[in-house]
Design a protein around this motif. Structure first.
Motif, PDB file in Angstrom:
ATOM      1  N   ARG A 174      20.767  61.030   3.710  1.00 14.47           N
ATOM      2  CA  ARG A 174      19.704  61.953   4.089  1.00 14.47           C
ATOM      3  C   ARG A 174      18.323  61.352   3.852  1.00 14.47           C
ATOM      4  O   ARG A 174      17.335  61.814   4.445  1.00 14.47           O
ATOM      5  CB  ARG A 174      19.842  63.250   3.272  1.00 14.47           C
ATOM      6  CG  ARG A 174      21.131  64.018   3.511  1.00 14.47           C
ATOM      7  CD  ARG A 174      21.110  64.702   4.863  1.00 14.47           C
ATOM      8  NE  ARG A 174      19.988  65.633   4.967  1.00 14.47           N
ATOM      9  CZ  ARG A 174      20.032  66.906   4.564  1.00 14.47           C
ATOM     10  NH1 ARG A 174      21.146  67.385   4.011  1.00 14.47           N
ATOM     11  NH2 ARG A 174      18.979  67.692   4.722  1.00 14.47           N
ATOM     12  N   PHE A 175      18.244  60.341   2.993  1.00 14.90           N
ATOM     13  CA  PHE A 175      16.950  59.762   2.631  1.00 14.90           C
ATOM     14  C   PHE A 175      16.733  58.369   3.229  1.00 14.90           C
ATOM     15  O   PHE A 175      15.672  57.783   3.037  1.00 14.90           O
ATOM     16  CB  PHE A 175      16.834  59.658   1.103  1.00 14.90           C
ATOM     17  CG  PHE A 175      16.861  60.982   0.408  1.00 14.90           C
ATOM     18  CD1 PHE A 175      15.688  61.671   0.154  1.00 14.90           C
ATOM     19  CD2 PHE A 175      18.067  61.561   0.016  1.00 14.90           C
ATOM     20  CE1 PHE A 175      15.709  62.899  -0.494  1.00 14.90           C
ATOM     21  CE2 PHE A 175      18.098  62.791  -0.623  1.00 14.90           C
ATOM     22  CZ  PHE A 175      16.917  63.463  -0.880  1.00 14.90           C
ATOM     23  N   ARG A 176      17.733  57.852   3.916  1.00 14.20           N
ATOM     24  CA  ARG A 176      17.639  56.489   4.421  1.00 14.20           C
ATOM     25  C   ARG A 176      16.474  56.373   5.418  1.00 14.20           C
ATOM     26  O   ARG A 176      16.322  57.191   6.333  1.00 14.20           O
ATOM     27  CB  ARG A 176      18.958  56.076   5.066  1.00 14.20           C
ATOM     28  CG  ARG A 176      19.008  54.606   5.454  1.00 14.20           C
ATOM     29  CD  ARG A 176      20.425  54.114   5.713  1.00 14.20           C
ATOM     30  NE  ARG A 176      21.143  53.909   4.435  1.00 14.20           N
ATOM     31  CZ  ARG A 176      22.187  54.614   4.055  1.00 14.20           C
ATOM     32  NH1 ARG A 176      22.645  55.592   4.814  1.00 14.20           N
ATOM     33  NH2 ARG A 176      22.788  54.365   2.900  1.00 14.20           N
ATOM     34  N   LEU A 178      13.309  56.737   4.682  1.00 11.60           N
ATOM     35  CA  LEU A 178      12.135  57.507   4.270  1.00 11.60           C
ATOM     36  C   LEU A 178      11.337  56.765   3.205  1.00 11.60           C
ATOM     37  O   LEU A 178      11.893  56.052   2.372  1.00 11.60           O
ATOM     38  CB  LEU A 178      12.568  58.867   3.702  1.00 11.60           C
ATOM     39  CG  LEU A 178      13.233  59.851   4.665  1.00 11.60           C
ATOM     40  CD1 LEU A 178      13.602  61.124   3.902  1.00 11.60           C
ATOM     41  CD2 LEU A 178      12.304  60.186   5.819  1.00 11.60           C
ATOM     42  N   LYS A 179      10.030  56.968   3.223  1.00  9.02           N
ATOM     43  CA  LYS A 179       9.191  56.452   2.157  1.00  9.02           C
ATOM     44  C   LYS A 179       9.331  57.354   0.929  1.00  9.02           C
ATOM     45  O   LYS A 179       9.716  58.524   1.038  1.00  9.02           O
ATOM     46  CB  LYS A 179       7.741  56.392   2.609  1.00  9.02           C
ATOM     47  CG  LYS A 179       7.476  55.386   3.719  1.00  9.02           C
ATOM     48  CD  LYS A 179       5.996  55.335   4.061  1.00  9.02           C
ATOM     49  CE  LYS A 179       5.730  54.297   5.147  1.00  9.02           C
ATOM     50  NZ  LYS A 179       4.287  54.232   5.502  1.00  9.02           N
ATOM     51  N   ALA A 182       7.826  60.831   0.993  1.00  7.68           N
ATOM     52  CA  ALA A 182       8.451  61.869   1.826  1.00  7.68           C
ATOM     53  C   ALA A 182       9.740  62.414   1.229  1.00  7.68           C
ATOM     54  O   ALA A 182      10.275  63.422   1.713  1.00  7.68           O
ATOM     55  CB  ALA A 182       8.730  61.306   3.222  1.00  7.68           C
ATOM     56  N   MET A 183      10.260  61.774   0.198  1.00  2.00           N
ATOM     57  CA  MET A 183      11.543  62.186  -0.356  1.00  2.00           C
ATOM     58  C   MET A 183      11.536  63.566  -0.999  1.00  2.00           C
ATOM     59  O   MET A 183      12.507  64.328  -0.851  1.00  2.00           O
ATOM     60  CB  MET A 183      12.022  61.140  -1.367  1.00  2.00           C
ATOM     61  CG  MET A 183      12.465  59.848  -0.719  1.00  2.00           C
ATOM     62  SD  MET A 183      13.060  58.652  -1.936  1.00  2.00           S
ATOM     63  CE  MET A 183      13.562  57.302  -0.853  1.00  2.00           C
ATOM     64  N   VAL A 186      12.255  66.409   1.501  1.00  2.26           N
ATOM     65  CA  VAL A 186      13.648  66.445   1.937  1.00  2.26           C
ATOM     66  C   VAL A 186      14.534  66.986   0.814  1.00  2.26           C
ATOM     67  O   VAL A 186      15.443  67.801   1.051  1.00  2.26           O
ATOM     68  CB  VAL A 186      14.119  65.040   2.368  1.00  2.26           C
ATOM     69  CG1 VAL A 186      15.607  65.042   2.688  1.00  2.26           C
ATOM     70  CG2 VAL A 186      13.315  64.563   3.566  1.00  2.26           C
TER      71      VAL A 186
END
Length: 356
Positions: A174-176, A178-179, A182-183, A186
């Motif tokens: 789900r986090f791949r 992303l900076k 931005a985590m 999410v």
């Protein structure tokens, strides 16, 4: 305070006070001989402060108080004395190696405080003074709590990033891409699934908890910053008009400067900020200086923030950087010079504004 260069010219006795959480130890020292006249230890309460005043009355009318920790353990005593128009001198906590033979006790530290005040040619008053004392105290508290909220949010961001890296694949995907910034957004919207194992469900729950913690601390810090901005605008809006000076920098500078007369000169303000170069000359070498790592590090950080901002957005500063670069100065050396100039300009602005 700034006109006094020798306490022996204006007082008969100096009361040195070593302050602690629950008790204060005081020593009355003769201003002419340096001899100890009497000593006392009292509770750090209003009744104890009254005892100290009675103790001082027994020895001299013309007196000064040399107090360690006027902004912390000695804050209550300092406020009590200032309401009585007593002469109060602010002293730093002693460096351990400067204590004679390593001797340490509360009465000895009280005597040392009084004698150190007598030996100084330049005396400083506590920050608990001036017409804007309430504003300065408010800014100091707001800055402390805001800094705590910012640090807590930063810690939570680092923890969230680490958990994402080590999380099971169903969560990590789900986090791949992303900076890190931005985590948290999410993570706040993650939901558990009954089909997942206990490790995956726990990872989702903890990530969501950290994300909500980040949001709460970020909102708290923003609320404190708005309160800081309101006080600065009502006290010294001219600071906010300076390039690179925002509400946090302005509040930090105001807390360090405090009020007219506390900092005697722009050179003293630069030394307080840790931006005054320290001579390290020897023999025929007369151009060597050491980096000043002392002083108020929060004030130093504020000046560094201004320097960075001006290097990016102020054309005059950019021209200065270019000129000094052609002269062979390194970026670090240039920033150190800039911080010294910024300290000078802000001090002059503060002093000029305080007389209007």
């Amino acid at each position: 305070m700034t006109s006094v260069t020798d306490l022996r010219e204006v007082v008969d006795v100096v009361i040195g006070v070593d302050t602690h959480v629950h008790t204060h130890s005081a020593a009355a020292v003769d201003a002419r001989t340096g001899g100890v006249l009497d000593q006392i230890t009292v509770d750090a309460t209003p009744d104890g402060y009254a005892q100290l005043t009675e103790f001082a009355d027994e020895h001299a009318t013309l007196r000064a108080w040399a107090i360690e920790g006027t902004g912390s353990f000695g804050a209550g005593l300092t406020r009590h004395l200032r309401t009585r128009d007593e002469l109060v001198i602010e002293l730093d906590r002693p460096v351990r190696t400067k204590r004679r033979n390593g001797a340490k006790s509360d009465p000895l530290d009280a005597i040392r405080a009084a004698r150190e005040a007598l030996s100084r040619t330049k005396l400083g008053g506590p920050r608990d003074g001036g017409d804007q004392a309430a504003e300065r105290h408010s800014l100091s508290m707001l800055l402390t709590v805001r800094r705590s909220a910012v640090d807590a949010a930063s810690d939570a961001r680092r923890q969230l990033f680490s958990l994402v890296i080590a999380a099971p694949e169903p969560v990590r995907e789900r986090f791949r891409g992303l900076k890190a910034s931005a985590m948290p957004a999410v993570a706040r919207n993650l939901r558990t699934r009954a089909s997942w194992d206990v490790e995956t469900r726990t990872a989702v729950t903890m990530l969501r908890t950290l994300a909500r913690r980040i949001q709460a601390f970020t909102e708290e810090a923003a609320e404190h910053e708005r309160a800081i901005l309101a006080i600065v605008r009502s006290w010294r809006p001219d600071l906010l008009a300076q390039h690179g000076v925002g509400p946090i920098v302005a509040a930090t500078v105001l807390c360090a400067w405090s009020h007219p007369g506390r900092v005697r000169s722009e050179a003293a303000f630069a030394m307080l900020a840790g931006v005054a170069p320290i001579p390290a000359n020897s023999g025929q070498v007369t151009t060597r200086y050491r980096l000043n790592r002392r002083g108020d590090r929060q004030l130093n950080r504020a000046l560094h923030t201004v320097a960075l901002s001006r290097c990016r957005h102020d054309q005059r500063t950019r021209d200065y950087v270019a000129r000094r670069t052609t002269q062979g100065k390194t970026p670090r050396e240039i920033k150190r010079c800039l911080k010294r100039y910024i300290a000078r300009d802000l001090y002059r602005l503060l002093q000029a504004g305080s007389t209007t």
